[in-house]
Write a protein that holds these residues in place. Sequence first.
Motif, PDB file in Angstrom:
ATOM      1  N   LEU A  39       0.824  -1.209   0.000  1.00 54.97           N
ATOM      2  CA  LEU A  39       0.000   0.000   0.000  1.00 54.97           C
ATOM      3  C   LEU A  39       0.862   1.265   0.000  1.00 54.97           C
ATOM      4  O   LEU A  39       0.605   2.203  -0.763  1.00 54.97           O
ATOM      5  CB  LEU A  39      -0.940  -0.003   1.208  1.00 54.97           C
ATOM      6  CG  LEU A  39      -1.952  -1.149   1.260  1.00 54.97           C
ATOM      7  CD1 LEU A  39      -2.686  -1.155   2.598  1.00 54.97           C
ATOM      8  CD2 LEU A  39      -2.917  -1.080   0.098  1.00 54.97           C
ATOM      9  N   VAL A  40       1.869   1.282   0.849  1.00 60.88           N
ATOM     10  CA  VAL A  40       2.738   2.463   0.940  1.00 60.88           C
ATOM     11  C   VAL A  40       3.527   2.657  -0.360  1.00 60.88           C
ATOM     12  O   VAL A  40       3.658   3.784  -0.855  1.00 60.88           O
ATOM     13  CB  VAL A  40       3.678   2.363   2.166  1.00 60.88           C
ATOM     14  CG1 VAL A  40       4.743   3.451   2.143  1.00 60.88           C
ATOM     15  CG2 VAL A  40       2.866   2.439   3.462  1.00 60.88           C
ATOM     16  N   VAL A  41       4.021   1.576  -0.937  1.00 60.93           N
ATOM     17  CA  VAL A  41       4.745   1.680  -2.209  1.00 60.93           C
ATOM     18  C   VAL A  41       3.825   2.231  -3.296  1.00 60.93           C
ATOM     19  O   VAL A  41       4.246   3.039  -4.130  1.00 60.93           O
ATOM     20  CB  VAL A  41       5.375   0.325  -2.611  1.00 60.93           C
ATOM     21  CG1 VAL A  41       5.869   0.339  -4.046  1.00 60.93           C
ATOM     22  CG2 VAL A  41       6.523  -0.018  -1.664  1.00 60.93           C
ATOM     23  N   ALA A  42       2.564   1.829  -3.290  1.00 57.26           N
ATOM     24  CA  ALA A  42       1.613   2.380  -4.260  1.00 57.26           C
ATOM     25  C   ALA A  42       1.527   3.895  -4.113  1.00 57.26           C
ATOM     26  O   ALA A  42       1.581   4.630  -5.110  1.00 57.26           O
ATOM     27  CB  ALA A  42       0.236   1.746  -4.082  1.00 57.26           C
ATOM     28  N   ASN A  43       1.424   4.381  -2.876  1.00 51.61           N
ATOM     29  CA  ASN A  43       1.394   5.829  -2.654  1.00 51.61           C
ATOM     30  C   ASN A  43       2.680   6.493  -3.117  1.00 51.61           C
ATOM     31  O   ASN A  43       2.643   7.542  -3.772  1.00 51.61           O
ATOM     32  CB  ASN A  43       1.164   6.158  -1.174  1.00 51.61           C
ATOM     33  CG  ASN A  43      -0.270   5.967  -0.745  1.00 51.61           C
ATOM     34  OD1 ASN A  43      -0.529   5.187   0.153  1.00 51.61           O
ATOM     35  ND2 ASN A  43      -1.201   6.655  -1.376  1.00 51.61           N
ATOM     36  N   LEU A  44       3.821   5.892  -2.795  1.00 55.03           N
ATOM     37  CA  LEU A  44       5.101   6.475  -3.179  1.00 55.03           C
ATOM     38  C   LEU A  44       5.263   6.536  -4.696  1.00 55.03           C
ATOM     39  O   LEU A  44       5.949   7.413  -5.213  1.00 55.03           O
ATOM     40  CB  LEU A  44       6.257   5.674  -2.567  1.00 55.03           C
ATOM     41  CG  LEU A  44       6.393   5.780  -1.048  1.00 55.03           C
ATOM     42  CD1 LEU A  44       7.445   4.792  -0.534  1.00 55.03           C
ATOM     43  CD2 LEU A  44       6.742   7.207  -0.633  1.00 55.03           C
ATOM     44  N   ARG A  45       4.612   5.626  -5.410  1.00 53.53           N
ATOM     45  CA  ARG A  45       4.686   5.613  -6.875  1.00 53.53           C
ATOM     46  C   ARG A  45       3.581   6.454  -7.510  1.00 53.53           C
ATOM     47  O   ARG A  45       3.452   6.501  -8.724  1.00 53.53           O
ATOM     48  CB  ARG A  45       4.629   4.177  -7.395  1.00 53.53           C
ATOM     49  CG  ARG A  45       5.830   3.365  -6.873  1.00 53.53           C
ATOM     50  CD  ARG A  45       6.002   2.066  -7.579  1.00 53.53           C
ATOM     51  NE  ARG A  45       6.614   2.357  -8.877  1.00 53.53           N
ATOM     52  CZ  ARG A  45       6.330   1.698  -9.980  1.00 53.53           C
ATOM     53  NH1 ARG A  45       5.462   0.728  -9.977  1.00 53.53           N
ATOM     54  NH2 ARG A  45       6.917   2.012 -11.111  1.00 53.53           N
ATOM     55  N   GLY A  46       2.762   7.101  -6.674  1.00 56.70           N
ATOM     56  CA  GLY A  46       1.718   7.979  -7.191  1.00 56.70           C
ATOM     57  C   GLY A  46       0.417   7.283  -7.551  1.00 56.70           C
ATOM     58  O   GLY A  46      -0.456   7.873  -8.186  1.00 56.70           O
ATOM     59  N   TYR A 128       3.904  -3.789  -8.089  1.00 56.78           N
ATOM     60  CA  TYR A 128       4.562  -4.185  -6.840  1.00 56.78           C
ATOM     61  C   TYR A 128       5.153  -5.595  -6.983  1.00 56.78           C
ATOM     62  O   TYR A 128       6.260  -5.854  -6.543  1.00 56.78           O
ATOM     63  CB  TYR A 128       3.563  -4.137  -5.681  1.00 56.78           C
ATOM     64  CG  TYR A 128       4.184  -4.444  -4.343  1.00 56.78           C
ATOM     65  CD1 TYR A 128       4.942  -3.489  -3.675  1.00 56.78           C
ATOM     66  CD2 TYR A 128       4.029  -5.685  -3.752  1.00 56.78           C
ATOM     67  CE1 TYR A 128       5.523  -3.765  -2.448  1.00 56.78           C
ATOM     68  CE2 TYR A 128       4.598  -5.969  -2.521  1.00 56.78           C
ATOM     69  CZ  TYR A 128       5.345  -5.009  -1.875  1.00 56.78           C
ATOM     70  OH  TYR A 128       5.921  -5.286  -0.659  1.00 56.78           O
ATOM     71  N   PHE A 129       4.412  -6.478  -7.619  1.00 59.98           N
ATOM     72  CA  PHE A 129       4.844  -7.868  -7.731  1.00 59.98           C
ATOM     73  C   PHE A 129       5.868  -8.069  -8.839  1.00 59.98           C
ATOM     74  O   PHE A 129       6.798  -8.850  -8.683  1.00 59.98           O
ATOM     75  CB  PHE A 129       3.613  -8.764  -7.913  1.00 59.98           C
ATOM     76  CG  PHE A 129       2.629  -8.513  -6.811  1.00 59.98           C
ATOM     77  CD1 PHE A 129       2.868  -8.987  -5.532  1.00 59.98           C
ATOM     78  CD2 PHE A 129       1.522  -7.733  -7.032  1.00 59.98           C
ATOM     79  CE1 PHE A 129       1.998  -8.707  -4.500  1.00 59.98           C
ATOM     80  CE2 PHE A 129       0.632  -7.443  -6.005  1.00 59.98           C
ATOM     81  CZ  PHE A 129       0.876  -7.933  -4.732  1.00 59.98           C
ATOM     82  N   ALA A 172       1.698  -5.519 -15.329  1.00 58.04           N
ATOM     83  CA  ALA A 172       2.967  -4.797 -15.217  1.00 58.04           C
ATOM     84  C   ALA A 172       4.094  -5.712 -15.667  1.00 58.04           C
ATOM     85  O   ALA A 172       4.027  -6.929 -15.484  1.00 58.04           O
ATOM     86  CB  ALA A 172       3.203  -4.350 -13.773  1.00 58.04           C
ATOM     87  N   PHE A 173       5.123  -5.126 -16.249  1.00 54.19           N
ATOM     88  CA  PHE A 173       6.289  -5.879 -16.695  1.00 54.19           C
ATOM     89  C   PHE A 173       7.531  -5.131 -16.244  1.00 54.19           C
ATOM     90  O   PHE A 173       7.607  -3.918 -16.383  1.00 54.19           O
ATOM     91  CB  PHE A 173       6.290  -6.026 -18.218  1.00 54.19           C
ATOM     92  CG  PHE A 173       7.479  -6.784 -18.730  1.00 54.19           C
ATOM     93  CD1 PHE A 173       7.525  -8.165 -18.644  1.00 54.19           C
ATOM     94  CD2 PHE A 173       8.557  -6.114 -19.276  1.00 54.19           C
ATOM     95  CE1 PHE A 173       8.620  -8.871 -19.095  1.00 54.19           C
ATOM     96  CE2 PHE A 173       9.669  -6.807 -19.736  1.00 54.19           C
ATOM     97  CZ  PHE A 173       9.697  -8.193 -19.644  1.00 54.19           C
TER      98      PHE A 173
END
Length: 182
Positions: A39-46, A128-129, A172-173
Amino acid sequence: MSNEQVLNIDSESLRDYCIKLLNKEGVPEEEAFYMADSLVVANLRGVDSHGVSRMPIYMKRLREGLVNRKCSFEVQNEAPGSMLVDAQNSLGPVVGVKVMERAIEKAKESGSVMVGVKNSNHYGTASYFSMLALRGSIAGTAASSRVMPNVISGMSQTPQNLDMYPSTCPAAFQCEGIGSGS
């Protein structure tokens, strides 16, 4: 002028706060970390739509017993280059991490791997994955497909046969860049 206040919280504190909330709902420490980190990484990536703003939804689903607190999944079919996993209603980001870790191991052994996961829940941002695969020094793809009745225009009720309706399909790739060598 808006009366809204903007809070700036460092990512580590935000991640720790989310972990504590998830722990209170019975999510084990390591799994709470995977959830919070995704969740936090999603926020950091916008990608705020898939960030910590989803915590109330996850918390409600945990409280209502709509999703398993502890990840358990079953490998239903496995070959050197493939695997089918039943996530058994576990938290999507947790299953995503655990299955990607296993996929990385299999890909290093066999050269490539294709993994399918069923009976999971919302798993957040696909990137993320795929980034986990990159950290494992392999190229990675992550995708999800789920019929979303709320995107079917004009429907007031969930249709009987969802298989015939379109879904959102995030993908995503990730791969390392290749230098020019000159």
